[in-house]
Design an enzyme around this catalytic site. Structure first.
Site, PDB file in Angstrom:
ATOM      1  N   CYS A   9      -2.822   8.796   3.156  1.00  0.00           N
ATOM      2  CA  CYS A   9      -2.761   8.454   1.736  1.00  0.00           C
ATOM      3  C   CYS A   9      -4.111   8.550   1.043  1.00  0.00           C
ATOM      4  O   CYS A   9      -4.178   8.525  -0.184  1.00  0.00           O
ATOM      5  CB  CYS A   9      -2.163   7.066   1.548  1.00  0.00           C
ATOM      6  SG  CYS A   9      -2.893   5.817   2.619  1.00  0.00           S
ATOM      7  N   GLU A  46       0.884  -1.177   0.000  1.00  0.00           N
ATOM      8  CA  GLU A  46       0.000   0.000   0.000  1.00  0.00           C
ATOM      9  C   GLU A  46       0.912   1.213   0.000  1.00  0.00           C
ATOM     10  O   GLU A  46       1.569   1.499   0.997  1.00  0.00           O
ATOM     11  CB  GLU A  46      -0.931  -0.020   1.219  1.00  0.00           C
ATOM     12  CG  GLU A  46      -2.150   0.885   1.047  1.00  0.00           C
ATOM     13  CD  GLU A  46      -1.929   2.298   1.564  1.00  0.00           C
ATOM     14  OE1 GLU A  46      -1.275   3.094   0.844  1.00  0.00           O
ATOM     15  OE2 GLU A  46      -2.396   2.597   2.663  1.00  0.00           O
TER      16      GLU A  46
END
EC number: 1.2.1.19
Length: 474
Positions: A280, A246
Protein backbone atom coordinates in the site's frame (compact mmCIF):
# COMPACT_ATOMS: atom_id res chain seq x y z
CA UNK A 1 1.74 -27.73 7.48
CA UNK A 2 -0.03 -26.57 10.62
CA UNK A 3 -3.64 -25.93 9.62
CA UNK A 4 -5.57 -26.00 12.88
CA UNK A 5 -7.22 -23.04 14.57
CA UNK A 6 -6.22 -21.74 17.99
CA UNK A 7 -9.18 -21.35 20.34
CA UNK A 8 -8.79 -20.96 24.10
CA UNK A 9 -5.28 -22.37 24.13
CA UNK A 10 -6.11 -25.47 22.07
CA UNK A 11 -5.36 -26.29 18.43
CA UNK A 12 -8.60 -27.52 16.88
CA UNK A 13 -9.79 -28.34 13.37
CA UNK A 14 -12.28 -26.03 11.76
CA UNK A 15 -15.85 -27.25 11.62
CA UNK A 16 -16.92 -25.22 8.59
CA UNK A 17 -16.55 -25.56 4.85
CA UNK A 18 -13.13 -26.46 3.46
CA UNK A 19 -11.30 -23.81 1.43
CA UNK A 20 -8.31 -24.37 -0.88
CA UNK A 21 -5.02 -22.59 -0.20
CA UNK A 22 -2.87 -22.07 -3.31
CA UNK A 23 0.77 -21.74 -4.23
CA UNK A 24 0.65 -18.67 -6.52
CA UNK A 25 3.97 -19.54 -8.15
CA UNK A 26 2.48 -22.71 -9.64
CA UNK A 27 -1.28 -22.33 -9.29
CA UNK A 28 -1.39 -25.63 -7.40
CA UNK A 29 -3.42 -26.28 -4.27
CA UNK A 30 -1.17 -26.58 -1.22
CA UNK A 31 -3.90 -27.92 1.06
CA UNK A 32 -7.51 -27.43 2.05
CA UNK A 33 -8.42 -25.96 5.43
CA UNK A 34 -11.79 -26.08 7.13
CA UNK A 35 -13.18 -22.70 8.14
CA UNK A 36 -14.23 -21.88 11.67
CA UNK A 37 -17.91 -22.46 12.28
CA UNK A 38 -20.13 -19.77 13.77
CA UNK A 39 -19.96 -21.64 17.07
CA UNK A 40 -16.15 -21.64 16.95
CA UNK A 41 -16.06 -17.90 16.25
CA UNK A 42 -18.26 -17.36 19.29
CA UNK A 43 -16.08 -19.68 21.38
CA UNK A 44 -12.92 -17.80 20.39
CA UNK A 45 -14.39 -14.42 21.32
CA UNK A 46 -15.77 -15.70 24.61
CA UNK A 47 -12.41 -17.30 25.43
CA UNK A 48 -10.70 -13.97 24.79
CA UNK A 49 -13.26 -12.15 26.91
CA UNK A 50 -12.77 -14.59 29.79
CA UNK A 51 -8.98 -14.38 29.53
CA UNK A 52 -9.11 -10.58 29.60
CA UNK A 53 -10.21 -10.56 33.24
CA UNK A 54 -6.72 -11.71 34.24
CA UNK A 55 -4.55 -10.68 31.26
CA UNK A 56 -5.82 -7.10 31.38
CA UNK A 57 -4.54 -6.84 34.96
CA UNK A 58 -1.07 -8.27 34.35
CA UNK A 59 1.94 -6.04 34.80
CA UNK A 60 3.64 -4.51 31.77
CA UNK A 61 6.71 -6.56 32.71
CA UNK A 62 4.77 -9.83 32.48
CA UNK A 63 3.28 -8.90 29.11
CA UNK A 64 6.70 -7.81 27.85
CA UNK A 65 8.22 -11.15 28.84
CA UNK A 66 5.61 -13.02 26.78
CA UNK A 67 6.19 -10.79 23.76
CA UNK A 68 9.95 -11.26 24.01
CA UNK A 69 9.51 -15.05 24.15
CA UNK A 70 7.31 -14.90 21.06
CA UNK A 71 9.93 -12.80 19.26
CA UNK A 72 12.58 -15.36 20.15
CA UNK A 73 10.63 -18.35 18.83
CA UNK A 74 9.83 -16.51 15.59
CA UNK A 75 13.53 -15.79 15.17
CA UNK A 76 14.43 -19.41 15.96
CA UNK A 77 11.88 -20.64 13.41
CA UNK A 78 12.68 -17.92 10.88
CA UNK A 79 13.52 -20.32 8.07
CA UNK A 80 10.27 -22.23 8.60
CA UNK A 81 8.21 -19.04 8.56
CA UNK A 82 10.03 -17.71 5.49
CA UNK A 83 9.45 -20.93 3.56
CA UNK A 84 5.75 -20.95 4.46
CA UNK A 85 5.39 -17.29 3.48
CA UNK A 86 7.22 -17.92 0.22
CA UNK A 87 5.11 -20.94 -0.72
CA UNK A 88 1.79 -19.36 0.24
CA UNK A 89 2.45 -15.83 -1.06
CA UNK A 90 4.97 -16.39 -3.85
CA UNK A 91 7.50 -14.06 -2.20
CA UNK A 92 11.15 -14.62 -3.06
CA UNK A 93 12.42 -16.80 -0.22
CA UNK A 94 15.50 -14.66 0.34
CA UNK A 95 13.32 -11.55 0.71
CA UNK A 96 11.00 -13.22 3.20
CA UNK A 97 13.91 -14.49 5.29
CA UNK A 98 16.30 -11.54 5.10
CA UNK A 99 13.87 -8.61 4.96
CA UNK A 100 10.62 -9.58 6.63
CA UNK A 101 11.49 -12.01 9.43
CA UNK A 102 13.96 -9.63 11.16
CA UNK A 103 11.43 -6.78 10.91
CA UNK A 104 8.68 -8.98 12.38
CA UNK A 105 10.89 -10.00 15.29
CA UNK A 106 11.74 -6.35 15.89
CA UNK A 107 8.06 -5.37 16.06
CA UNK A 108 7.43 -7.77 18.94
CA UNK A 109 10.60 -6.67 20.73
CA UNK A 110 9.74 -3.00 20.29
CA UNK A 111 6.27 -3.39 21.76
CA UNK A 112 7.67 -5.49 24.60
CA UNK A 113 9.67 -2.42 25.57
CA UNK A 114 6.87 0.00 24.78
CA UNK A 115 4.50 -1.89 27.09
CA UNK A 116 6.67 -0.80 30.02
CA UNK A 117 6.67 2.85 28.94
CA UNK A 118 2.92 3.37 28.54
CA UNK A 119 1.40 5.57 31.21
CA UNK A 120 -1.33 8.09 31.83
CA UNK A 121 -0.66 11.70 32.69
CA UNK A 122 0.08 12.33 36.34
CA UNK A 123 -2.61 14.72 37.47
CA UNK A 124 -3.46 16.67 40.58
CA UNK A 125 -6.15 18.45 42.54
CA UNK A 126 -8.46 20.26 40.12
CA UNK A 127 -11.31 20.23 42.65
CA UNK A 128 -10.68 20.93 46.32
CA UNK A 129 -10.47 17.72 48.31
CA UNK A 130 -10.22 15.54 45.21
CA UNK A 131 -7.25 14.07 43.36
CA UNK A 132 -7.56 13.20 39.67
CA UNK A 133 -5.46 10.83 37.64
CA UNK A 134 -5.53 9.70 34.02
CA UNK A 135 -5.23 6.02 33.14
CA UNK A 136 -4.64 4.33 29.81
CA UNK A 137 -6.34 0.96 30.12
CA UNK A 138 -6.81 -1.93 27.68
CA UNK A 139 -10.09 -2.15 25.81
CA UNK A 140 -10.87 -5.86 26.05
CA UNK A 141 -11.32 -8.16 23.06
CA UNK A 142 -9.78 -6.95 19.79
CA UNK A 143 -10.77 -8.55 16.48
CA UNK A 144 -7.84 -8.23 14.08
CA UNK A 145 -8.17 -8.79 10.34
CA UNK A 146 -4.87 -9.20 8.47
CA UNK A 147 -4.37 -8.91 4.68
CA UNK A 148 -2.81 -11.29 2.17
CA UNK A 149 0.18 -9.22 1.03
CA UNK A 150 2.27 -9.42 4.23
CA UNK A 151 0.48 -12.09 6.29
CA UNK A 152 2.98 -12.59 9.11
CA UNK A 153 4.16 -8.97 9.20
CA UNK A 154 0.61 -7.67 9.49
CA UNK A 155 -0.23 -10.29 12.12
CA UNK A 156 2.70 -8.88 14.11
CA UNK A 157 1.52 -5.30 13.61
CA UNK A 158 -1.92 -6.33 14.91
CA UNK A 159 -0.95 -8.62 17.76
CA UNK A 160 2.03 -6.85 19.31
CA UNK A 161 0.46 -3.49 20.31
CA UNK A 162 -2.87 -5.04 21.28
CA UNK A 163 -1.23 -7.58 23.59
CA UNK A 164 1.29 -5.08 24.94
CA UNK A 165 -1.58 -2.83 26.02
CA UNK A 166 -3.27 -5.72 27.84
CA UNK A 167 -5.97 -6.68 25.35
CA UNK A 168 -6.87 -10.17 24.19
CA UNK A 169 -7.02 -10.84 20.45
CA UNK A 170 -8.93 -12.93 17.95
CA UNK A 171 -6.93 -12.82 14.72
CA UNK A 172 -8.31 -13.72 11.30
CA UNK A 173 -5.66 -13.85 8.59
CA UNK A 174 -6.70 -13.69 4.95
CA UNK A 175 -8.12 -16.97 3.73
CA UNK A 176 -5.74 -16.62 0.75
CA UNK A 177 -2.56 -16.59 2.86
CA UNK A 178 -3.22 -18.11 6.30
CA UNK A 179 -0.27 -20.46 6.77
CA UNK A 180 2.18 -18.31 8.71
CA UNK A 181 -0.51 -17.02 11.07
CA UNK A 182 -1.59 -20.59 11.81
CA UNK A 183 2.04 -21.57 12.45
CA UNK A 184 2.37 -18.55 14.74
CA UNK A 185 -0.69 -19.78 16.64
CA UNK A 186 1.00 -23.12 17.25
CA UNK A 187 4.00 -21.42 18.85
CA UNK A 188 2.06 -18.73 20.73
CA UNK A 189 -0.20 -21.18 22.56
CA UNK A 190 2.70 -22.34 24.75
CA UNK A 191 3.71 -18.77 25.66
CA UNK A 192 0.49 -16.89 26.38
CA UNK A 193 -2.32 -17.90 28.76
CA UNK A 194 -5.25 -19.68 27.13
CA UNK A 195 -7.61 -17.31 25.36
CA UNK A 196 -5.24 -14.35 25.15
CA UNK A 197 -4.47 -15.13 21.50
CA UNK A 198 -6.97 -16.92 19.27
CA UNK A 199 -6.46 -17.50 15.54
CA UNK A 200 -9.29 -18.39 13.16
CA UNK A 201 -9.45 -19.28 9.48
CA UNK A 202 -12.17 -18.40 7.02
CA UNK A 203 -13.70 -15.98 4.58
CA UNK A 204 -15.11 -12.58 5.39
CA UNK A 205 -18.79 -13.50 5.16
CA UNK A 206 -18.54 -16.76 7.07
CA UNK A 207 -15.96 -15.85 9.74
CA UNK A 208 -15.11 -12.15 9.48
CA UNK A 209 -18.67 -10.87 9.83
CA UNK A 210 -19.63 -12.90 12.92
CA UNK A 211 -16.26 -12.04 14.46
CA UNK A 212 -16.34 -8.29 13.91
CA UNK A 213 -20.03 -8.07 14.77
CA UNK A 214 -19.75 -10.07 17.99
CA UNK A 215 -21.11 -8.10 20.97
CA UNK A 216 -18.09 -8.99 23.12
CA UNK A 217 -15.61 -7.48 20.63
CA UNK A 218 -14.64 -3.96 21.69
CA UNK A 219 -12.36 -3.00 18.80
CA UNK A 220 -11.81 -4.09 15.20
CA UNK A 221 -8.44 -3.53 13.55
CA UNK A 222 -8.21 -4.01 9.79
CA UNK A 223 -5.52 -3.75 7.18
CA UNK A 224 -7.22 -4.27 3.84
CA UNK A 225 -9.13 -2.66 1.00
CA UNK A 226 -11.36 0.40 1.14
CA UNK A 227 -14.35 -1.80 0.30
CA UNK A 228 -13.61 -4.12 3.22
CA UNK A 229 -13.12 -1.14 5.52
CA UNK A 230 -16.43 0.38 4.47
CA UNK A 231 -18.15 -2.93 5.08
CA UNK A 232 -16.67 -3.41 8.55
CA UNK A 233 -17.43 0.16 9.62
CA UNK A 234 -21.04 -0.27 8.49
CA UNK A 235 -21.30 -3.78 9.95
CA UNK A 236 -20.01 -2.73 13.36
CA UNK A 237 -21.86 0.60 13.56
CA UNK A 238 -24.88 -0.76 15.50
CA UNK A 239 -22.60 -1.87 18.35
CA UNK A 240 -20.48 1.34 18.27
CA UNK A 241 -17.14 -0.46 18.22
CA UNK A 242 -13.82 1.32 18.05
CA UNK A 243 -12.27 0.71 14.62
CA UNK A 244 -8.68 1.00 13.43
CA UNK A 245 -8.34 1.12 9.64
CA UNK A 246 -5.41 0.95 7.21
CA UNK A 247 -7.01 0.80 3.79
CA UNK A 248 -4.43 1.09 1.07
CA UNK A 249 -2.82 3.88 -0.87
CA UNK A 250 -1.57 5.34 -4.13
CA UNK A 251 1.73 6.93 -3.17
CA UNK A 252 2.81 10.03 -5.13
CA UNK A 253 6.53 10.16 -5.86
CA UNK A 254 7.40 13.80 -6.64
CA UNK A 255 10.64 14.16 -8.58
CA UNK A 256 11.89 17.72 -9.09
CA UNK A 257 14.37 18.80 -11.77
CA UNK A 258 17.21 18.99 -9.25
CA UNK A 259 16.73 15.45 -7.91
CA UNK A 260 19.48 12.84 -8.06
CA UNK A 261 18.12 10.86 -11.02
CA UNK A 262 20.26 7.80 -10.35
CA UNK A 263 18.96 7.65 -6.78
CA UNK A 264 15.38 8.02 -8.01
CA UNK A 265 15.82 5.22 -10.54
CA UNK A 266 17.39 2.91 -7.99
CA UNK A 267 14.73 3.80 -5.43
CA UNK A 268 11.71 3.28 -7.67
CA UNK A 269 13.16 0.07 -9.12
CA UNK A 270 13.20 -1.24 -5.56
CA UNK A 271 10.34 0.53 -3.81
CA UNK A 272 7.87 0.46 -6.70
CA UNK A 273 8.17 -3.26 -7.34
CA UNK A 274 9.00 -4.86 -3.99
CA UNK A 275 6.62 -7.73 -3.21
CA UNK A 276 5.50 -7.50 -6.86
CA UNK A 277 4.05 -4.08 -6.08
CA UNK A 278 1.57 -5.56 -3.62
CA UNK A 279 2.22 -2.90 -1.04
CA UNK A 280 0.00 0.00 0.00
CA UNK A 281 3.03 2.32 0.20
CA UNK A 282 4.56 1.27 -3.15
CA UNK A 283 6.23 4.05 -5.15
CA UNK A 284 3.70 3.69 -7.95
CA UNK A 285 2.53 7.22 -8.93
CA UNK A 286 5.49 9.24 -10.20
CA UNK A 287 5.27 12.95 -10.95
CA UNK A 288 8.38 14.04 -12.87
CA UNK A 289 9.15 17.71 -13.52
CA UNK A 290 9.40 18.60 -17.21
CA UNK A 291 13.16 19.23 -17.14
CA UNK A 292 14.00 15.63 -16.18
CA UNK A 293 10.89 13.79 -17.38
CA UNK A 294 12.35 12.28 -20.56
CA UNK A 295 15.61 11.28 -18.90
CA UNK A 296 13.82 9.70 -15.96
CA UNK A 297 11.45 7.71 -18.17
CA UNK A 298 14.33 6.42 -20.28
CA UNK A 299 16.57 5.44 -17.38
CA UNK A 300 13.79 4.03 -15.23
CA UNK A 301 12.43 1.99 -18.13
CA UNK A 302 15.84 0.44 -18.70
CA UNK A 303 16.22 -0.34 -15.00
CA UNK A 304 12.75 -1.87 -14.61
CA UNK A 305 13.36 -4.06 -17.66
CA UNK A 306 16.21 -5.75 -15.75
CA UNK A 307 13.99 -6.86 -12.86
CA UNK A 308 13.95 -10.66 -12.75
CA UNK A 309 10.72 -12.54 -12.22
CA UNK A 310 11.07 -16.17 -11.33
CA UNK A 311 10.64 -19.03 -8.92
CA UNK A 312 10.47 -17.92 -5.28
CA UNK A 313 13.26 -20.30 -4.24
CA UNK A 314 15.68 -18.91 -6.85
CA UNK A 315 18.21 -16.59 -5.17
CA UNK A 316 18.25 -14.35 -8.25
CA UNK A 317 14.48 -13.79 -8.29
CA UNK A 318 13.43 -10.22 -7.52
CA UNK A 319 9.70 -10.47 -8.30
CA UNK A 320 7.45 -13.35 -7.46
CA UNK A 321 3.88 -13.89 -8.65
CA UNK A 322 0.79 -12.00 -7.61
CA UNK A 323 -1.21 -13.49 -4.77
CA UNK A 324 -4.08 -15.04 -6.69
CA UNK A 325 -5.50 -15.59 -10.15
CA UNK A 326 -8.28 -13.10 -9.42
CA UNK A 327 -5.75 -10.43 -8.50
CA UNK A 328 -3.66 -11.16 -11.58
CA UNK A 329 -6.75 -10.50 -13.67
CA UNK A 330 -7.42 -7.21 -11.82
CA UNK A 331 -3.89 -5.96 -12.44
CA UNK A 332 -4.00 -6.99 -16.09
CA UNK A 333 -7.34 -5.24 -16.57
CA UNK A 334 -5.99 -2.00 -15.07
CA UNK A 335 -3.05 -1.97 -17.48
CA UNK A 336 -5.22 -2.81 -20.49
CA UNK A 337 -7.49 0.11 -19.62
CA UNK A 338 -4.44 2.38 -19.42
CA UNK A 339 -3.25 1.22 -22.84
CA UNK A 340 -6.69 1.92 -24.29
CA UNK A 341 -6.44 5.64 -23.48
CA UNK A 342 -4.18 6.11 -26.48
CA UNK A 343 -1.86 8.58 -24.74
CA UNK A 344 -0.26 6.23 -22.21
CA UNK A 345 2.84 4.46 -23.50
CA UNK A 346 4.10 1.12 -22.22
CA UNK A 347 7.83 1.59 -21.67
CA UNK A 348 8.38 -1.96 -20.47
CA UNK A 349 6.20 -4.88 -19.39
CA UNK A 350 2.45 -4.52 -19.76
CA UNK A 351 1.52 -8.19 -19.98
CA UNK A 352 1.06 -11.43 -18.09
CA UNK A 353 3.99 -13.81 -18.02
CA UNK A 354 3.52 -17.02 -19.96
CA UNK A 355 3.59 -20.32 -18.10
CA UNK A 356 2.38 -21.46 -14.71
CA UNK A 357 1.71 -19.18 -11.78
CA UNK A 358 0.20 -15.73 -11.40
CA UNK A 359 3.05 -13.64 -12.81
CA UNK A 360 2.75 -10.15 -14.27
CA UNK A 361 5.69 -8.44 -15.94
CA UNK A 362 7.15 -5.41 -14.11
CA UNK A 363 5.55 -2.51 -15.95
CA UNK A 364 6.35 1.17 -16.47
CA UNK A 365 3.74 3.42 -18.08
CA UNK A 366 4.62 6.93 -19.30
CA UNK A 367 2.40 9.80 -20.41
CA UNK A 368 -0.26 9.25 -17.76
CA UNK A 369 -2.53 12.22 -17.02
CA UNK A 370 -3.89 13.30 -13.66
CA UNK A 371 -7.44 12.10 -14.31
CA UNK A 372 -6.44 8.70 -15.69
CA UNK A 373 -7.60 5.69 -13.69
CA UNK A 374 -4.03 4.39 -13.55
CA UNK A 375 -3.12 7.55 -11.60
CA UNK A 376 -6.24 7.71 -9.42
CA UNK A 377 -6.88 4.06 -8.54
CA UNK A 378 -4.74 1.59 -6.61
CA UNK A 379 -3.49 -1.21 -8.88
CA UNK A 380 -1.56 -3.12 -6.20
CA UNK A 381 0.76 -4.80 -8.65
CA UNK A 382 4.14 -4.27 -10.36
CA UNK A 383 2.85 -1.24 -12.26
CA UNK A 384 4.26 2.30 -12.03
CA UNK A 385 2.96 5.34 -13.93
CA UNK A 386 4.82 8.56 -14.77
CA UNK A 387 3.11 11.95 -15.15
CA UNK A 388 4.79 15.20 -16.25
CA UNK A 389 4.34 18.33 -14.12
CA UNK A 390 5.39 21.96 -14.54
CA UNK A 391 5.82 23.54 -11.11
CA UNK A 392 5.61 23.02 -7.36
CA UNK A 393 2.10 24.36 -6.91
CA UNK A 394 0.72 22.14 -9.64
CA UNK A 395 2.34 18.96 -8.35
CA UNK A 396 1.29 19.51 -4.74
CA UNK A 397 -2.30 19.96 -5.90
CA UNK A 398 -2.10 16.85 -8.07
CA UNK A 399 -0.49 14.77 -5.34
CA UNK A 400 -3.27 15.72 -2.92
CA UNK A 401 -5.97 15.18 -5.56
CA UNK A 402 -6.47 11.58 -4.48
CA UNK A 403 -8.85 9.60 -2.32
CA UNK A 404 -5.81 8.04 -0.67
CA UNK A 405 -3.56 9.52 1.99
CA UNK A 406 -1.11 6.90 3.22
CA UNK A 407 2.43 7.48 1.90
CA UNK A 408 4.34 9.88 -0.35
CA UNK A 409 7.87 10.92 -1.21
CA UNK A 410 9.67 14.05 -2.41
CA UNK A 411 12.94 13.92 -4.33
CA UNK A 412 14.96 17.15 -4.41
CA UNK A 413 18.31 18.61 -3.33
CA UNK A 414 16.60 21.81 -2.14
CA UNK A 415 16.12 21.42 1.62
CA UNK A 416 13.71 24.35 1.80
CA UNK A 417 11.54 22.88 -0.93
CA UNK A 418 11.61 19.48 0.76
CA UNK A 419 10.27 20.97 3.99
CA UNK A 420 7.75 23.20 2.21
CA UNK A 421 6.27 20.45 0.05
CA UNK A 422 6.28 17.84 2.82
CA UNK A 423 4.30 20.19 5.05
CA UNK A 424 1.54 20.50 2.43
CA UNK A 425 1.15 16.85 1.48
CA UNK A 426 -1.96 15.16 2.86
CA UNK A 427 -0.36 11.83 3.65
CA UNK A 428 0.39 9.96 6.84
CA UNK A 429 4.04 9.68 5.87
CA UNK A 430 6.31 11.64 3.56
CA UNK A 431 9.83 10.47 2.80
CA UNK A 432 12.45 12.81 1.36
CA UNK A 433 14.96 11.37 -1.12
CA UNK A 434 13.91 7.84 -0.24
CA UNK A 435 10.72 5.81 -0.04
CA UNK A 436 9.26 2.78 1.71
CA UNK A 437 11.53 2.86 4.77
CA UNK A 438 9.78 1.81 7.99
CA UNK A 439 10.96 1.52 11.58
CA UNK A 440 9.12 0.25 14.64
CA UNK A 441 9.65 3.53 16.51
CA UNK A 442 7.73 5.66 13.97
CA UNK A 443 3.97 5.59 13.26
CA UNK A 444 2.47 4.20 10.06
CA UNK A 445 -1.05 5.17 9.05
CA UNK A 446 -3.07 7.27 6.67
CA UNK A 447 -5.62 9.98 6.05
CA UNK A 448 -8.77 10.20 3.91
CA UNK A 449 -9.87 6.82 2.51
CA UNK A 450 -6.54 5.29 3.49
CA UNK A 451 -8.03 5.09 6.96
CA UNK A 452 -7.17 6.21 10.47
CA UNK A 453 -5.23 4.94 13.44
CA UNK A 454 -1.52 4.18 13.62
CA UNK A 455 0.51 1.00 13.44
CA UNK A 456 3.86 0.73 15.22
CA UNK A 457 5.34 3.36 17.57
CA UNK A 458 3.95 4.51 20.91
CA UNK A 459 1.07 6.09 18.97
CA UNK A 460 0.13 2.62 17.77
CA UNK A 461 0.19 1.31 21.32
CA UNK A 462 -2.04 4.14 22.53
CA UNK A 463 -4.59 3.30 19.83
CA UNK A 464 -5.26 0.01 21.63
CA UNK A 465 -6.11 1.72 24.92
CA UNK A 466 -8.92 3.77 26.39
CA UNK A 467 -8.27 7.01 28.28
CA UNK A 468 -9.95 6.97 31.69
CA UNK A 469 -10.26 9.53 34.47
CA UNK A 470 -10.18 8.38 38.09
CA UNK A 471 -11.07 10.90 40.82
CA UNK A 472 -10.47 10.17 44.50
CA UNK A 473 -12.14 12.20 47.26
CA UNK A 474 -10.05 12.73 50.38
Amino acid sequence: MQHKLLINGELVSGEGEKQPVYNPATGEVLLEIAEASAEQVDAAVRAADAAFAEWGQTTPKARAECLLKLADVIEENGQVFAELESRNCGKPLHSAFNDEIPAIVDVFRFFAGAARCLNGLAAGEYLEGHTSMIRRDPLGVVASIAPWNYPLMMAAWKLAPALAAGNCVVLKPSEITPLTALKLAELAKDIFPAGVINVLFGRGKTVGDPLTGHPKVRMVSLTGSIATGEHIISHTAPSIKLTHMELGGKAPVIVFDDADIEAVVEGVRTFGYYNAGQDCTAACRIYAQKGIYDTLVEKLGAAVATLKSGAPDDESTELGPLSSLAHLDRVSKAVEEAKATGHIKVITGGEKRKGNGYYYAPTLLAGALQDDAIVQKEVFGPVVSVTLFDNEEQVVNWANDSQYGLASSVWTKDVGRAHRVSARLQYGCTWVNTHFMLVSEMPHGGQKLSGYGKDMSLYGLEDYTVVRHVMVKH
